[in-house]
Scaffold this active site. Structure first.
Site, PDB file in Angstrom:
ATOM      1  CD  GLU A 147      -0.093  -7.702   0.017  1.00  0.00           C
ATOM      2  OE1 GLU A 147      -1.149  -7.216  -0.395  1.00  0.00           O
ATOM      3  OE2 GLU A 147       1.010  -7.513  -0.524  1.00  0.00           O
ATOM      4  CB  CYS A 190       9.124  -8.793   1.298  1.00  0.00           C
ATOM      5  SG  CYS A 190       8.502  -7.115   1.267  1.00  0.00           S
ATOM      6  CB  CYS A 221       0.940   2.759   4.975  1.00  0.00           C
ATOM      7  SG  CYS A 221       2.399   3.822   5.198  1.00  0.00           S
ATOM      8  CB  CYS A 280       3.412   6.795  -1.311  1.00  0.00           C
ATOM      9  SG  CYS A 280       4.584   7.096   0.032  1.00  0.00           S
ATOM     10  CB  CYS A 314       2.050   2.989  -2.193  1.00  0.00           C
ATOM     11  SG  CYS A 314       2.104   1.643  -0.986  1.00  0.00           S
ATOM     12  N   GLY A 339       3.105  -0.985   5.109  1.00  0.00           N
ATOM     13  CA  GLY A 339       3.347  -0.122   6.257  1.00  0.00           C
ATOM     14  C   GLY A 339       4.693   0.564   6.246  1.00  0.00           C
ATOM     15  CD  GLU A 340       8.145   4.476   7.062  1.00  0.00           C
ATOM     16  OE1 GLU A 340       8.157   4.340   5.831  1.00  0.00           O
ATOM     17  OE2 GLU A 340       9.175   4.406   7.761  1.00  0.00           O
ATOM     18  CB  SER A 391      12.338  -0.048   2.874  1.00  0.00           C
ATOM     19  OG  SER A 391      11.918   0.896   1.926  1.00  0.00           O
ATOM     20  CB  SER A 437      11.028   5.284  -0.376  1.00  0.00           C
ATOM     21  OG  SER A 437      11.119   3.911  -0.053  1.00  0.00           O
ATOM     22  CG  LEU A 438      15.481   9.894  -2.020  1.00  0.00           C
ATOM     23  CD1 LEU A 438      16.708  10.317  -2.817  1.00  0.00           C
ATOM     24  CD2 LEU A 438      15.035  11.030  -1.101  1.00  0.00           C
ATOM     25  CG  HIS A 439       9.511   7.581  -4.537  1.00  0.00           C
ATOM     26  ND1 HIS A 439      10.071   6.407  -4.971  1.00  0.00           N
ATOM     27  CD2 HIS A 439       8.928   7.292  -3.337  1.00  0.00           C
ATOM     28  CE1 HIS A 439       9.825   5.448  -4.087  1.00  0.00           C
ATOM     29  NE2 HIS A 439       9.159   5.961  -3.085  1.00  0.00           N
ATOM     30  CG  ASN A 447       5.043  -3.243  -9.406  1.00  0.00           C
ATOM     31  OD1 ASN A 447       5.396  -3.886 -10.385  1.00  0.00           O
ATOM     32  ND2 ASN A 447       5.724  -3.213  -8.279  1.00  0.00           N
ATOM     33  CB  CYS A 471       3.901  -3.348  -0.360  1.00  0.00           C
ATOM     34  SG  CYS A 471       3.811  -1.567  -0.252  1.00  0.00           S
TER      35      CYS A 471
HETATM   36  N1  SAH Z   1       6.993   2.228   3.760  1.00  0.00           N
HETATM   37  C1  SAH Z   1       8.302   1.860   3.363  1.00  0.00           C
HETATM   38  C2  SAH Z   1       8.427   0.389   3.031  1.00  0.00           C
HETATM   39  C3  SAH Z   1       7.331  -0.266   2.271  1.00  0.00           C
HETATM   40  S1  SAH Z   1       7.179   0.202   0.573  1.00  0.00           S
HETATM   41  C4  SAH Z   1       8.774   2.719   2.209  1.00  0.00           C
HETATM   42  O1  SAH Z   1       7.954   3.423   1.621  1.00  0.00           O
HETATM   43  O2  SAH Z   1       9.975   2.685   1.930  1.00  0.00           O
HETATM   44  C5  SAH Z   1       8.624  -0.529  -0.160  1.00  0.00           C
HETATM   45  C6  SAH Z   1       9.047   0.115  -1.473  1.00  0.00           C
HETATM   46  O3  SAH Z   1       8.079  -0.184  -2.505  1.00  0.00           O
HETATM   47  C7  SAH Z   1       9.140   1.634  -1.390  1.00  0.00           C
HETATM   48  O4  SAH Z   1      10.334   2.089  -1.996  1.00  0.00           O
HETATM   49  C8  SAH Z   1       7.931   2.065  -2.176  1.00  0.00           C
HETATM   50  O5  SAH Z   1       8.093   3.346  -2.714  1.00  0.00           O
HETATM   51  C9  SAH Z   1       7.834   0.995  -3.225  1.00  0.00           C
HETATM   52  N2  SAH Z   1       6.511   0.906  -3.858  1.00  0.00           N
HETATM   53  C10 SAH Z   1       5.309   0.943  -3.253  1.00  0.00           C
HETATM   54  N3  SAH Z   1       4.324   0.816  -4.162  1.00  0.00           N
HETATM   55  C11 SAH Z   1       4.912   0.713  -5.375  1.00  0.00           C
HETATM   56  C12 SAH Z   1       4.424   0.578  -6.700  1.00  0.00           C
HETATM   57  N4  SAH Z   1       3.126   0.527  -6.970  1.00  0.00           N
HETATM   58  N5  SAH Z   1       5.342   0.490  -7.705  1.00  0.00           N
HETATM   59  C13 SAH Z   1       6.665   0.520  -7.437  1.00  0.00           C
HETATM   60  N6  SAH Z   1       7.179   0.666  -6.215  1.00  0.00           N
HETATM   61  C14 SAH Z   1       6.316   0.764  -5.178  1.00  0.00           C
HETATM   62 FE1  SF4 Z   2       3.455   3.632   3.152  1.00  0.00          FE
HETATM   63 FE2  SF4 Z   2       5.751   2.894   1.950  1.00  0.00          FE
HETATM   64 FE3  SF4 Z   2       3.376   2.670   0.697  1.00  0.00          FE
HETATM   65 FE4  SF4 Z   2       4.425   5.090   1.127  1.00  0.00          FE
HETATM   66  S1  SF4 Z   2       5.280   3.458  -0.191  1.00  0.00           S
HETATM   67  S2  SF4 Z   2       2.275   4.505   1.468  1.00  0.00           S
HETATM   68  S3  SF4 Z   2       5.352   4.798   3.107  1.00  0.00           S
HETATM   69  S4  SF4 Z   2       4.001   1.572   2.499  1.00  0.00           S
END
Ligand code: SAH
Ligand code: SF4
Length: 365
Positions: free
Chosen positions: A104, A117, A124, A128, A131, A175-176, A207, A230-232, A306, A349
């Site tokens: 995407e 983006c 990936c 997470c 995601c 992806g990362e 990111s 990305s911390l969370h 999301n 994503c």
């Molecule tokens: N892999 C990298 C970059 C891609 S994800 C990373 O994790 O940072 C980009 C951002 O979108 C990250 O902060 C991720 O935590 C967030 N993200 C992914 N899926 C999400 C979702 N369903 N709702 C909100 N944020 C999300």
């Molecule tokens: Fe990969 Fe980023 Fe999604 Fe985590 S949030 S699974 S690192 S793309």
């Protein structure tokens, strides 16, 4: 066969001189590829200002049927889905790569400027839980050309609409990015080249989920891009429940790497925090986050979840988002809530590939 779009300027020059051409031929070719966005060997070979030896090289090495060991591909991904958001400010593209994998790319219009983006991997490996990309698992790294191609696609869309070119890039698609470090750095070398696409490194944000060796490499190599982490979660247990990769790179090490990055580069770090109701959105968690970030030049970006098919959590409500933001701001941190414009398509994503949900068509960006 490598793609011509895998080669930074110096490598392209080497390739041409190796084939007996003069180094001055590199510039017009680079310009055609990355400024004029000329696509395909035949169109390149027909460029009126190209000197005959360059045209001959293009015909021998880049045109279909060229096929010897010194040939290069020039293929572009095929657009398999192009979905505008209802508010017309976002367009999400699903692009099919040469081997059939799909990734995407999202084009966003903010205050008249466009940001793309980009994806860096198919799937990936980081897993997470919330995601959509993580839920599909790892497929493969993207090659430099496949990252560059997403920028070229966005530029062509803007050009066709008579719009100014891209201003910003975020590596926040599938992806990362730091798990595909070398290919990403090569792609960014091509994308930032002032003779071509010329997107300034200060307008590019990488990111990461917190790949510690990658963060340290960015600092040690003096890479001039913006960093978002990305911390969370603000404790090891809280984070590990959402981000399995944090077992490999624990929070304490990650924050240590961020401190070193901050000291070496003098740059502010952006921290992303996906807010999930009842999971990581309490005022107590916000206070722990304040303690964790103490002394860092940090900007916290809050992203209400999301929903994805594979995760049961729900997004934090507005009042709790405000309260969380208030704790960070009171402690002196810059803290913003990510704009949810065009959210119907720009959702997390990987969701387009995962779900292939078609939304009603609307005005294009
Ligand atoms: N892999 C990298 C970059 C891609 S994800 C990373 O994790 O940072 C980009 C951002 O979108 C990250 O902060 C991720 O935590 C967030 N993200 C992914 N899926 C999400 C979702 N369903 N709702 C909100 N944020 C999300
Ligand atoms: Fe990969 Fe980023 Fe999604 Fe985590 S949030 S699974 S690192 S793309």
């Amino acid at each position: 066969m490598p793609s011509l779009y895998d080669l930074p300027f110096a490598r392209l020059e080497q390739t041409l001189t190796h084939a007996g051409l003069r180094p001055v031929h590199t510039r017009p070719l680079w310009r055609a590829l990355y400024r004029e966005l000329v696509a395909g060997g035949a169109a390149l070979a027909a460029q009126p200002d190209f000197p005959p030896p360059l045209k001959q090289w293009i015909t021998r090495r880049l045109c279909p049927g060229a096929g010897d060991s010194e040939s290069f591909g020039l293929e572009h991904p095929e657009v398999v889905d192009d979905i505008p958001s209802v508010d017309g400010l976002t367009r999400k593209f699903l692009l099919r790569l040469a081997d059939g994998q799909t990734v995407e790319t999202v084009l966003m219009a903010y205050t008249g400027r466009h940001t793309a983006c980009l994806s860096t991997q198919a799937g990936c490996a980081m897993g997470c839980v919330f995601c959509a990309t993580g839920q599909m698992g790892f497929v493969r790294h993207l090659r430099p050309a496949e990252i560059v191609a997403q920028v070229l696609h966005a530029q062509r869309v803007l050009q066709a609409a008579g719009q100014a070119g891209l201003r910003n890039l975020v590596l926040m698609g599938m992806g990362e990015p730091l798990h595909n470090y070398d290919h990403l750095m090569t792609a960014l070398e091509i994308i930032t080249d002032t003779r071509g696409l010329n997107i300034g490194p200060g307008r590019i944000s990488i990111s990461t989920v917190g790949v510690v060796p990658g963060i340290l490499r960015l600092a040690d190599e003096g890479r001039p891009y913006n960093l978002a982490v990305s911390l969370h979660g603000a404790s090891e247990a809280e984070r590990a429940a959402l981000v399995p990769a944090s077992r490999r790179w624990p929070l304490v090490e990650l924050i240590g790497a961020c401190r070193r990055y901050g000291e070496r580069t003098g740059r502010r770090i952006f921290f992303e925090w996906t807010l999930i109701a009842g999971v990581n959105d309490s005022a107590a968690t916000a206070r722990r986050l304040v303690e964790l970030l103490a002394g860092l030049d940090a900007h916290v970006n809050l992203i209400p979840l999301n929903p994805t098919v594979g995760f049961g959590g729900v997004a934090t409500g507005t009042d709790a988002v405000d309260a969380f933001q208030g704790v960070l701001r009171d402690a002196g941190f810059a803290c913003t809530v990510r704009q949810r414009r065009g959210i119907d398509v720009a959702a997390g994503c990987g969701q387009l590939r995962a779900e292939k949900v078609r939304k009603p068509a609307a005005v294009a960006a």
